[in-house]
Design an enzyme around this catalytic site. Sequence first.
Site, PDB file in Angstrom:
ATOM      1  N   ASP A 217       0.858  -1.180   0.000  1.00 15.92           N
ATOM      2  CA  ASP A 217       0.000   0.000   0.000  1.00 15.92           C
ATOM      3  C   ASP A 217       0.899   1.235   0.000  1.00 15.92           C
ATOM      4  O   ASP A 217       2.037   1.157  -0.447  1.00 15.92           O
ATOM      5  CB  ASP A 217      -0.956  -0.038   1.197  1.00 15.92           C
ATOM      6  CG  ASP A 217      -2.275   0.670   0.914  1.00 15.92           C
ATOM      7  OD1 ASP A 217      -2.236   1.826   0.451  1.00 15.92           O
ATOM      8  OD2 ASP A 217      -3.349   0.087   1.146  1.00 15.92           O
ATOM      9  N   HIS A 240       2.285   1.965  -3.173  1.00 20.87           N
ATOM     10  CA  HIS A 240       1.374   2.919  -3.811  1.00 20.87           C
ATOM     11  C   HIS A 240       1.898   4.350  -3.745  1.00 20.87           C
ATOM     12  O   HIS A 240       1.157   5.293  -3.976  1.00 20.87           O
ATOM     13  CB  HIS A 240      -0.016   2.838  -3.168  1.00 20.87           C
ATOM     14  CG  HIS A 240      -0.714   1.535  -3.400  1.00 20.87           C
ATOM     15  ND1 HIS A 240      -2.002   1.276  -2.949  1.00 20.87           N
ATOM     16  CD2 HIS A 240      -0.307   0.406  -4.032  1.00 20.87           C
ATOM     17  CE1 HIS A 240      -2.339   0.039  -3.303  1.00 20.87           C
ATOM     18  NE2 HIS A 240      -1.329  -0.501  -3.958  1.00 20.87           N
TER      19      HIS A 240
END
Length: 393
Positions: A217, A240
């Site tokens: 993430d 991310h």
Amino acid sequence: MVSFIHWLPFLLILADARRPHILKTFNVMSYGARPDRITDNSMALLRAWNDACEHDGGGRVWIPRGEFKLDSVVFVGPCKGPVDFVIRGLLEASSDPSKFFVDHWISFKYVDQLVVRGGGYLLGNGRSAWRFNDCATNSRCKPLPVTMRFDFVSNSKVNNIHSIDSKNAHFNLFACHNMNMSHIRILAPASSPNTDGIHIGSSSKIKITNSLISTGDDCISMIAGSKDIMVSEVHCGPGHGFSIGSLGGSHNEEHVNGIIIQNSTLRGTQNGLRIKTWAPSPPSLASDFTFEDIIMENVNNPIFIDQQYCPQPPCNGQAQSNVQIRNVTFRKVHGTSSSKIAVKIQCSKHVPCEGVNLVNINLEYRGPEGPVSSSCLNVKGKSYGRQLPAGCL
């Protein structure tokens, strides 16, 4: 003339004042800890913590080399002095599903002058729990534990710690002030859900430097109440990217401002430098951000302001965010994009972005969709210096 003998007592007092304070050490082995990967050592660590915390002038919790199994534990202050929490060995989280559904694995609360260090490892055993992470589709989902939480912690440091395969976020900072994190090593596969590297909320004067984050993430995420955050020499990927938001998810949300991300790299990440807000949303403010001297390698969405953030359909394309984004500078960002639109600034029609500056941007795209491009909507700003893709401001 005053003799040296006359001044000697005062010199000795001065020398003693300058001598570094040596904390008393509380070795967890003395409290029954066993490095056998079977024994739950949470009570042994907790007893060592309590004695170190209650010791006048502070103390040192010492976790020697070895592999220590550890269930969820909370270390609570305030303490009677600084506490040095030294992890030399490996702490291993439970893989028993009956022990998963709490918001923390290792938690520090209400502590001032805490140091967590030692070169040790936090093994989260996330692979045993990721299948339970269904919050994107299940409104009744239960929380999975953050590897290491800091709540209401101030004037503290975290350095030279490794976190591997967290069940949820690796590190979480909430209501913290004046914390430095350096030489952090975070590792989880790109497919691991919701494993933010460092997640920050309602915290101020946070500095993160010289760290490597590879996760599933956001490498670093900063949500409501994040203020005066400095990120420097952090290497992200997979993951991310560096993310501010999502913002505007609740009423009376704390403002976000004063964030600097510099001298860092992103490799193969899903996003690069991203600000995201919900739509629709209540009014709020996000301002004074600087992204500078950033290297991108094969990054999707390298520069991305998204005020229509909607990770799960159905999405209302007509809804507008009321989060005002103001004074944002992207300076000396260069490298390669894995998407044709390397600069995408999509702001709200209700409150257009203001003061957005693109300075010396050089992002190439080598894919099949044609030359690299940019896209801007509802944004007021300027471009300076080299612009690849051609500036849309």
